[in-house]
Enzyme design. Structure first.
Site, PDB file in Angstrom:
ATOM      1  N   CYS A  46      -7.144   4.617   0.568  1.00 59.58           N
ATOM      2  CA  CYS A  46      -5.722   4.288   0.427  1.00 59.58           C
ATOM      3  C   CYS A  46      -5.030   4.812  -0.819  1.00 59.58           C
ATOM      4  O   CYS A  46      -4.016   5.482  -0.698  1.00 59.58           O
ATOM      5  CB  CYS A  46      -5.543   2.792   0.558  1.00 59.58           C
ATOM      6  SG  CYS A  46      -5.903   2.287   2.253  1.00 59.58           S
TER       7      CYS A  46
HETATM    8  P1  NAD Z   1      -9.642   2.386   9.915  1.00 58.80           P
HETATM    9  O1  NAD Z   1      -9.720   3.857  10.026  1.00 58.80           O
HETATM   10  O2  NAD Z   1     -10.772   1.609   9.334  1.00 58.80           O
HETATM   11  O3  NAD Z   1      -9.355   1.767  11.361  1.00 58.80           O
HETATM   12  C1  NAD Z   1      -8.358   2.239  12.204  1.00 58.80           C
HETATM   13  C2  NAD Z   1      -8.778   1.874  13.627  1.00 58.80           C
HETATM   14  O4  NAD Z   1      -7.699   2.224  14.514  1.00 58.80           O
HETATM   15  C3  NAD Z   1      -9.999   2.640  14.147  1.00 58.80           C
HETATM   16  O5  NAD Z   1     -10.934   1.740  14.673  1.00 58.80           O
HETATM   17  C4  NAD Z   1      -9.439   3.566  15.229  1.00 58.80           C
HETATM   18  O6  NAD Z   1     -10.361   3.816  16.287  1.00 58.80           O
HETATM   19  C5  NAD Z   1      -8.256   2.753  15.713  1.00 58.80           C
HETATM   20  N1  NAD Z   1      -7.221   3.526  16.411  1.00 58.80           N
HETATM   21  C6  NAD Z   1      -6.728   4.758  16.102  1.00 58.80           C
HETATM   22  N2  NAD Z   1      -5.758   5.086  16.964  1.00 58.80           N
HETATM   23  C7  NAD Z   1      -5.614   4.041  17.814  1.00 58.80           C
HETATM   24  C8  NAD Z   1      -4.746   3.785  18.894  1.00 58.80           C
HETATM   25  N3  NAD Z   1      -3.803   4.661  19.274  1.00 58.80           N
HETATM   26  N4  NAD Z   1      -4.878   2.620  19.554  1.00 58.80           N
HETATM   27  C9  NAD Z   1      -5.812   1.711  19.196  1.00 58.80           C
HETATM   28  N5  NAD Z   1      -6.672   1.903  18.173  1.00 58.80           N
HETATM   29  C10 NAD Z   1      -6.549   3.063  17.476  1.00 58.80           C
HETATM   30  O7  NAD Z   1      -8.304   2.087   9.110  1.00 58.80           O
HETATM   31  P2  NAD Z   1      -8.042   0.920   8.055  1.00 58.80           P
HETATM   32  O8  NAD Z   1      -8.750   1.206   6.793  1.00 58.80           O
HETATM   33  O9  NAD Z   1      -8.206  -0.375   8.728  1.00 58.80           O
HETATM   34  O10 NAD Z   1      -6.491   1.158   7.754  1.00 58.80           O
HETATM   35  C11 NAD Z   1      -5.507   0.855   8.711  1.00 58.80           C
HETATM   36  C12 NAD Z   1      -4.149   0.910   8.037  1.00 58.80           C
HETATM   37  O11 NAD Z   1      -4.070  -0.146   7.056  1.00 58.80           O
HETATM   38  C13 NAD Z   1      -3.823   2.182   7.276  1.00 58.80           C
HETATM   39  O12 NAD Z   1      -2.465   2.420   7.379  1.00 58.80           O
HETATM   40  C14 NAD Z   1      -4.202   1.854   5.845  1.00 58.80           C
HETATM   41  O13 NAD Z   1      -3.482   2.625   4.918  1.00 58.80           O
HETATM   42  C15 NAD Z   1      -3.788   0.402   5.762  1.00 58.80           C
HETATM   43  N6  NAD Z   1      -4.529  -0.394   4.780  1.00 58.80           N
HETATM   44  C16 NAD Z   1      -5.880  -0.249   4.651  1.00 58.80           C
HETATM   45  C17 NAD Z   1      -6.576  -1.023   3.731  1.00 58.80           C
HETATM   46  C18 NAD Z   1      -8.045  -0.847   3.503  1.00 58.80           C
HETATM   47  O14 NAD Z   1      -8.555  -1.375   2.514  1.00 58.80           O
HETATM   48  N7  NAD Z   1      -8.793  -0.146   4.321  1.00 58.80           N
HETATM   49  C19 NAD Z   1      -5.886  -1.992   2.974  1.00 58.80           C
HETATM   50  C20 NAD Z   1      -4.504  -2.138   3.167  1.00 58.80           C
HETATM   51  C21 NAD Z   1      -3.839  -1.336   4.080  1.00 58.80           C
HETATM   52  C1  UGA Z   2      -6.613  -0.641  -2.775  1.00 58.59           C
HETATM   53  C2  UGA Z   2      -5.703  -1.732  -3.360  1.00 58.59           C
HETATM   54  O1  UGA Z   2      -6.368  -2.353  -4.467  1.00 58.59           O
HETATM   55  C3  UGA Z   2      -5.374  -2.794  -2.296  1.00 58.59           C
HETATM   56  O2  UGA Z   2      -4.483  -3.761  -2.822  1.00 58.59           O
HETATM   57  C4  UGA Z   2      -4.726  -2.103  -1.107  1.00 58.59           C
HETATM   58  O3  UGA Z   2      -4.476  -3.042  -0.065  1.00 58.59           O
HETATM   59  C5  UGA Z   2      -5.659  -1.031  -0.590  1.00 58.59           C
HETATM   60  O4  UGA Z   2      -5.973  -0.075  -1.637  1.00 58.59           O
HETATM   61  C6  UGA Z   2      -5.022  -0.261   0.525  1.00 58.59           C
HETATM   62  O5  UGA Z   2      -3.820  -0.110   0.585  1.00 58.59           O
HETATM   63  O6  UGA Z   2      -5.813   0.191   1.330  1.00 58.59           O
HETATM   64  P1  UGA Z   2      -9.219  -0.499  -2.202  1.00 58.59           P
HETATM   65  O7  UGA Z   2      -8.933   0.873  -1.695  1.00 58.59           O
HETATM   66  O8  UGA Z   2     -10.076  -1.404  -1.400  1.00 58.59           O
HETATM   67  O9  UGA Z   2      -7.836  -1.291  -2.402  1.00 58.59           O
HETATM   68  O10 UGA Z   2      -9.898  -0.324  -3.610  1.00 58.59           O
HETATM   69  P2  UGA Z   2      -9.586  -0.729  -5.121  1.00 58.59           P
HETATM   70  O11 UGA Z   2     -10.369  -1.920  -5.472  1.00 58.59           O
HETATM   71  O12 UGA Z   2      -8.136  -0.733  -5.385  1.00 58.59           O
HETATM   72  O13 UGA Z   2     -10.223   0.531  -5.874  1.00 58.59           O
HETATM   73  C7  UGA Z   2      -9.712   1.825  -5.633  1.00 58.59           C
HETATM   74  C8  UGA Z   2     -10.407   2.839  -6.500  1.00 58.59           C
HETATM   75  O14 UGA Z   2     -10.000   2.693  -7.850  1.00 58.59           O
HETATM   76  C9  UGA Z   2     -11.931   2.729  -6.498  1.00 58.59           C
HETATM   77  O15 UGA Z   2     -12.485   4.032  -6.429  1.00 58.59           O
HETATM   78  C10 UGA Z   2     -12.243   2.083  -7.832  1.00 58.59           C
HETATM   79  O16 UGA Z   2     -13.505   2.440  -8.334  1.00 58.59           O
HETATM   80  C11 UGA Z   2     -11.135   2.661  -8.694  1.00 58.59           C
HETATM   81  N1  UGA Z   2     -10.818   1.801  -9.871  1.00 58.59           N
HETATM   82  C12 UGA Z   2     -10.338   0.560  -9.704  1.00 58.59           C
HETATM   83  C13 UGA Z   2     -10.960   2.326 -11.142  1.00 58.59           C
HETATM   84  O17 UGA Z   2     -11.381   3.480 -11.333  1.00 58.59           O
HETATM   85  N2  UGA Z   2     -10.630   1.543 -12.221  1.00 58.59           N
HETATM   86  C14 UGA Z   2     -10.143   0.289 -12.080  1.00 58.59           C
HETATM   87  O18 UGA Z   2      -9.836  -0.362 -13.101  1.00 58.59           O
HETATM   88  C15 UGA Z   2      -9.997  -0.219 -10.778  1.00 58.59           C
END
Ligand code: NAD
Ligand code: UGA
Length: 428
Positions: free
Chosen positions: A265
């Site tokens: 992300c």
């Molecule tokens: P992910 O890649 O882990 O999962 C996405 C899922 O969606 C997969 O299982 C895929 O098969 C499915 N998919 C794709 N196209 C589809 C469709 N048309 N219909 C139904 N299923 C479908 O993704 P994620 O990490 O869960 O992230 C999802 C979103 O949330 C992203 O926009 C990401 O930026 C955001 N987000 C992620 C995190 C995180 O920590 N991973 C945190 C906050 C926000």
């Molecule tokens: C990050 C945000 O922290 C979440 O709030 C957000 O929802 C998410 O992205 C998202 O939008 O997907 P995440 O990707 O799980 O969460 O990981 P973080 O804990 O934020 O760490 C991100 C990266 O920064 C890692 O590689 C970590 O090692 C690095 N990091 C973190 C540093 O190098 N220094 C720090 O002080 C903290």
């Protein structure tokens, strides 16, 4: 409530399991049959602390089920879109999964008689819900948004590794709405969870998500910049943070200097924001520098290794840690992967170990890495060790005795480490 969740990834599965555990009836829709099968067999396709148990309980109590068939969202009241929004090669956000899901939800909404709320939980570039998702839902349903069905935005702020805890203990709940009814529906999902609920317009809610991630990334690159200066001065940046972070206006969190940020992300959202900003006719200089500093940390690490070890051709380098951070098997944009590619380009052989992320790293890396069964095996016979993820088990000093060590995550105390190994911190 009857809830459908689209996407069985980190966000979708965690949301689905958490809501089902609160007694809602949840259906998870994913286009990946393997994922659907795994969920129904009570196995999480992703590693997240506590998720397997929660999935298992929710499936046993008939509160949760996965399917590949979008028609199953028809009897539900609310649909949460949680599909991936990865980067395109030019840094822009790839909206193809979002568009496909909006199309398929729209088709089902065409046959809906009751009132449905569609909620965008995926991270999307500000403006996407109004300009892309809502029109697609209208086109494929033949209905009018905010009249025949509602659309809202509810960004996710979870951190991998503590995602379930994050769901039940959020800092805030952000709801973007066009009409109160939609926001009320979203707020109902969080009944019983204590957190400030902030409601606003849809595009503002989208921008809050991007601003949060951009700020977190900025803190990390900022402290890495400061750390690089500290190293030249012979000052420990971690001591500096102790004195600086105590100021409540600054705070001590997210100021761990090191190899930089990775993950699915922060890098992709920052790139998408820079790209979108360019289209709006604005060059975001701070955000561009955040990305550049982050990239440079990896190059700095490589340069340090070459300076101490000389030509890397024929040398064996041990990489401890492949995941982008500890307590996850996620290797998306993990600094370790790029470090390995560059080491091998320079002719080094790489031995690697990670407690969880090796299967994912094997699929992502085409390079011939020697994957080891444990850290002890990985460090044996190598010319130097690079620590790139701060897993607890890498704090064991006996791994490093008599070795040349490059610490990218401050797993060792520098003062102590210098007594038993040839120690070099990336910016301390
Ligand atoms: P992910 O890649 O882990 O999962 C996405 C899922 O969606 C997969 O299982 C895929 O098969 C499915 N998919 C794709 N196209 C589809 C469709 N048309 N219909 C139904 N299923 C479908 O993704 P994620 O990490 O869960 O992230 C999802 C979103 O949330 C992203 O926009 C990401 O930026 C955001 N987000 C992620 C995190 C995180 O920590 N991973 C945190 C906050 C926000
Ligand atoms: C990050 C945000 O922290 C979440 O709030 C957000 O929802 C998410 O992205 C998202 O939008 O997907 P995440 O990707 O799980 O969460 O990981 P973080 O804990 O934020 O760490 C991100 C990266 O920064 C890692 O590689 C970590 O090692 C690095 N990091 C973190 C540093 O190098 N220094 C720090 O002080 C903290």
């Amino acid at each position: 409530m009857r809830i459908s969740v689209i996407g069985a990834g980190y966000v979708g599965l965690v949301t689905a399991a958490a809501l089902a555990s609160k007694g809602h009836n949840v259906i998870v829709v994913d286009t990946d049959e393997t994922r659907v099968g795994m969920v129904n067999q009570k196995k999480s396709p992703i590693f997240e602390e506590g998720l397997d148990d929660m999935l298992s309980n929710c499936i046993d109590s008939n509160h949760l089920r996965a399917t590949g068939d979008y028609r199953e969202i028809l009897p539900t009241d609310i649909t949460l879109i949680c599909v991936g929004t990865p980067s395109n090669p030019d840094g822009s956000m790839n909206l193809s999964y979002i568009k496909e899901s909006a199309r398929d939800i729209g088709r089902v909404l065409g046959a809906e008689n009751g009132h449905h709320t569609v909620v965008v939980r995926s991270t999307v570039v500000p403006g996407t819900t109004k300009k892309v998702i809502t029109p697609a839902l209208e086109q494929h349903s033949g209905k009018k948004a905010h009249m025949d069905f509602d659309v809202a935005v509810n960004p996710e702020f979870l951190q991998e590794g503590k995602a379930l805890h994050g769901f039940f203990n959020p800092d805030r709940i952000i709801i973007g709405e066009e009409e109160r009814r939609a926001g009320d529906m979203v707020e109902k999902l969080y009944e019983g969870i204590s957190a400030p609920v902030i409601r606003m317009g849809i595009t503002t809610a989208e921008m809050i998500k991007f601003t949060s991630n951009a700020f977190l990334a900025t803190k990390i690159s900022f402290i890495n910049d400061i750390g690089n200066i500290c190293k030249k001065l012979g000052v420990d940046v971690y001591d500096v943070v102790k004195g600086v972070g105590i100021d409540y206006r600054i705070g001590e969190y997210f100021l761990n200097a090191g190899i930089g940020f990775g993950g699915s992300c922060l890098p992709k959202d920052l790139k998408a924001l820079v790209h979108a900003s360019g289209h709006l006719g604005y060059q975001p200089l701070v955000l561009e520098s955040v990305l550049e500093v982050n990239r440079n940390q990896i190059l700095t690490m490589l340069q340090m290794v070459e300076e101490k070890l000389g030509n890397l051709k024929g040398k064996t380098v041990c990489v401890l840690g492949l995941a982008f951070k500890p307590n996850t098997d996620d290797i998306r944009n993990a600094p370790a992967l790029e470090v390995i590619r560059l080491l091998m380009e320079k002719g080094a052989s790489v031995k690697a170990y990670d407690p969880l992320a090796m299967p994912n790293a094997k699929s992502a890396l085409s390079e011939q890495v020697e994957y080891c069964r444990n850290a002890k095996e990985a460090v044996a016979g190598c010319d130097c060790i690079l620590v790139l993820t701060e897993w607890d088990e890498f704090k064991d000093e006996s791994l490093y005795h008599g070795k040349m060590v490059f610490d990218g995550r401050r797993v060792l105390d520098p003062g102590e480490a210098e007594t038993f190994c040839d120690y070099c911190g990336i910016c301390w």
